[in-house]
Structure formats: structure tokens, C-alpha cells
Scaffold this motif. Structure first.
Motif: not given
Length: 427
Positions: A241, A304, A348, A352, A416
Motif C-alpha cells: 500500500i 480498492y 489510498i 491504509e 484487498y
């Protein structure tokens, strides 16, 4: 919670565009000005992870207040800098503690459910971007006045003090509710390896009553806890990631690195037009942040898939810009790139926190900021090398890096998707 980030970037963006002019007026050479600017970036690189982790230990309230007040001190010192040495000293507290936006994002992730997190983060980014659009205009007007830079710096410091008052007035007793909801929503999610889970696990009371006790721990105990948490992140399975974040950050920075110069060389347009085009893209980025809620609902909250599609669109648009035959193709690519990059940045961060877990959101966001800082250090070097071959070199290299990021996401698709399914099932 959206007002402090707006004021934060409004104040900072008033000062930052004027800093190079000010330090040169103090007699600094171009090289010395560049060294001081690089030192600020290096301090940000190493401090963001530690400050983010520290916010997990002592609680968001005290860490956010400390960062705001110390940043205010830095800008106050900047307003008194009459020599290059004082200018450099004023950048130290800001370089170490200017992580107010990261801690605010961690606080928001504590307070909202995972389903609503992309929407809230999108609005947060939109509010911040509005401040960044308006700040340079006001700063440019103020600098026309006598001692304009010093007045602008003092106004920026005053804005940070106002932010500290707003943060102090927040209803902090509500903070725990979000943590409990997150932990219930994340049951069954194997976010870290077993070792990292042991290192990073926090009970829901950490940000509440225990946070105040953490403040009075021995500083050495706090440092030891911070290092233990960072080791947990390093030993976790989040490397892909953060690598995707680094590659996409560098790709976008390469796109903007020689934007004005490349437009002038390729199409003969003036730098003023490039400035207008970048302002236009920033305004569209604000709109994209506001539209993130409907977009995530369209994707059924599958972060995702949304990240993969936005990254693919970003890669395609950078390629379109690199191969553009007319200025209209550049305008077209800039229009849609504002949407894809805004969505990608938000996704993103959400990914995370989803994969890494909410127990250490400050640490995760701090590491993410450090990764982005690495990109800011690497991108100018890569851009300079690529420009030796062609004005289209930097964006072409960015296309290659974005393709690598997309391949990494596809290679880890199963991980994911399994996390996404668990999240939706629990909700």
C-alpha cells in the motif's frame, strides 16, 4: 472540524509563495535558499511518523494542540526574521510539528464509521483546498503593503492560535464513540501480522481517560512506545500500500514538475496560462472532494476498486498529456486529472486505515506522510534527469511508475478484496 484545516492551509498558502522572495531579500543565495527548503522537507520526512504515532499514545487533543501552537511559534518567528539565520531557525518548529492536517484526519477516522470515511475525508480535503486557493491571493495583496511579508507571517501565526482555540472547544468526550464503532466493524479483519497486532493494539479507552495518563508518562516511556509502534508498522504486510502511494505520488509530482516550462516549449503558451490552468484544476479538485460521497455509493463502498480505477484513469490522463498534440488535449487531461487524483488520494488513505486497522490511525497516516515526503525529495531529481531527454520526459516517466503501481494493486487484489468483503459484511 472542517474549519481548522481550511484556516490552516489558508494561512500557510499566504506565506509559502512569498518565502523565496523574502529569503533572497535577506541576502541568501539560491543555493542557500534551496538548502533551507530541503532541510524543512527532511524534517517533515522523519517527524511525521513519530508525531503521528505520538498522537496515538497521548490522544488527539493534546498532540493536535501541541502541533498547532508550535507551528504558530514557527510562523511568529518567521515574522521576526530579519536575518537568514533567524529565517532558518523559524522553519525548525514548523518542520517538526506542522502535521496538523494528518492528526486531524486521524481524529476524523476515529469519529466516523468506515462506510462514511471516504465521504468525510473528501469533504475535509475540499475544505483544505479552498483555503489553498484563496490564501495566495490574499498573501499577494498583503505583500504589496509596507513590511507586507512580516504582517502576513503574523496573520498566519494568529490563524494558528485561533485554530488552537477551536480545537480546545471541540466536544472531546465524543471521541471514544467512533473508536468503539471502528473496533466492532473491524472484528475478524486480520489487518496486521500477529506480531504487529500485538505491538499496535490499543483498547478503546486510549483516546479517552487513558490519554490524559499517557501525557504524564516518562518521556522515555513515550519514546519507547513510539519506536515499538513504528517497528510494528515496519514488520506488517502494508508495504504494498505504501509502495503504491509512493509510486502514484511521484507520478503526479512528475506531471506537475515542469508543467509551465513544458507548455511554453511545446505549445508556446505563457506561464500565466499555466497558472490559470493549475488554479482551474485546484477548483475542480474541490468539486471532486464534494462528489466523493455519491461516487463511493456508486462503487458500493469498494475502496480498492475505486482506487484501481482512479489510478488507471490517472495513468491514462498523464499519457494523454505527454502525447498531446494541442493545448486543448492538455486542458482535457487536466480537467479529468483533478478528479482522478483527488479521489485516488482519499482512497489510498482509506485503504491504509482499512487494512492497517484504526487502532493506530495516527501512526499509519504519519508513515503515509513520510512516504509522500520521500516522493517530494525523489521527484525533482527524476524530473531533472528526464528533462535532459525531452520536455515530455517527466510525465512519460510518471506513466511508467503509475503502471507499476497498478500492477502491484492487481497482484494483491485478493488481499484487498477480502478486507473489503469483511468490512461490508460487518456493516
Amino acid at each position: 472540524l472542517f474549519l481548522p484545516p481550511f484556516q490552516d492551509l489558508f494561512g500557510v498558502s499566504m506565506v509559502v509563495p512569498l518565502m523565496n522572495l523574502h529569503i533572497k531579500s535577506l541576502g541568501a543565495s539560491h543555493t542557500l535558499a534551496g538548502i533551507i527548503g530541503s532541510l524543512y522537507g527532511i524534517m517533515q520526512l522523519f517527524s511525521s511518523t513519530f508525531v503521528g504515532c505520538w498522537s496515538d499514545i497521548v490522544g488527539r487533543r493534546y498532540s493536535l494542540l501541541a502541533c498547532i501552537l508550535l507551528s504558530a511559534l514557527g510562523y511568529f518567528l518567521l515574522g521576526t526574521s530579519t536575518t537568514v539565520f533567524l529565517f532558518a531557525i523559524s522553519r525548525v518548529p514548523v518542520g517538526i510539528f506542522k502535521h496538523t492536517l494528518s492528526i486531524s484526519k486521524a481524529l476524523l477516522s476515529d469519529l466516523v464509521s468506515e462506510r462514511d470515511r471516504p465521504l468525510v475525508m473528501g469533504r475535509f480535503n475540499a475544505a483544505s483546498s479552498v483555503g489553498f486557493i484563496l490564501g495566495p491571493v490574499v498573501g499577494g495583496y498583503l505583500t504589496e503593503l509596507e513590511d507586507g511579508f512580516y504582517q502576513t507571517s503574523f496573520i498566519c501565526a494568529s490563524i494558528f492560535l485561533l485554530n488552537a482555540g477551536l480545537v480546545w472547544m471541540l466536544p472531546w468526550r465524543e471521541e471514544n464513540t467512533g473508536n468503539r464503532e471502528h473496533q466492532q466493524g473491524n472484528k475478524g479483519t486480520d489487518s496486521f501480522s500477529a506480531k504487529a497486532n500485538r505491538d499496535l493494539h490499543l483498547k478503546s479507552a486510549t483516546n479517552g481517560a487513558m490519554a490524559s495518563n499517557s501525557l504524564f508518562r516518562s518521556p522515555w516511556m513515550q519514546v519507547a512506545t513510539v519506536l515499538k509502534r513504528i517497528k510494528g508498522i515496519a514488520c506488517s504486510d502494508l508495504w504494498d500500500i505504501f509502495l503504491v502511494r509512493l509510486l502514484m505520488s511521484v507520478a503526479i509530482l512528475l506531471y506537475y514538475s515542469n508543467f509551465s516550462l513544458a507548455l511554453e516549449e511545446r505549445f508556446g503558451v505563457k506561464p500565466l496560462f499555466a497558472g490559470y490552468l493549475m488554479s482551474y484544476s485546484s477548483a475542480l479538485g474541490v468539486l471532486a472532494g464534494c462528489l466523493l460521497g455519491p461516487i463511493t455509493r456508486l462503487y458500493q463502498h469498494n475502496t480498492y476498486r475505486l482506487l484501481l480505477h482512479s489510478s488507471t484513469l490517472t495513468c491514462t490522463l498523464i499519457l494523454l498529456y505527454a502525447s498531446a498534440l494541442s493545448i486543448w488535449m492538455v486542458i482535457l487531461s487536466s480537467t479529468f486529472l483533478a478528479f482522478s487524483t483527488t479521489i485516488g488520494r482519499t482512497c489510498i488513505i482509506d485503504l491504509e486505515l482499512t487494512i492497517g486497522g484504526n487502532e493506530a490511525s495516527g501512526t499509519l497516516l504519519g508513515v503515509g506522510q513520510s512516504v509522500t515526503s520521500v516522493g517530494r525529495i525523489v521527484a525533482p531529481l527524476l524530473s531533472g534527469i528526464a528533462q535532459e531527454f525531452s520536455p515530455c520526459g517527466p510525465p512519460s516517466l510518471g506513466v511508467g511508475l503509475a503502471l507499476v503501481a497498478i500492477l502491484i494493486m492487481n497482484a494483491n487484489k485478493q488481499k484487498y478484496c477480502s478486507h473489503g468483503n469483511v468490512k461490508l459484511k460487518n456493516q
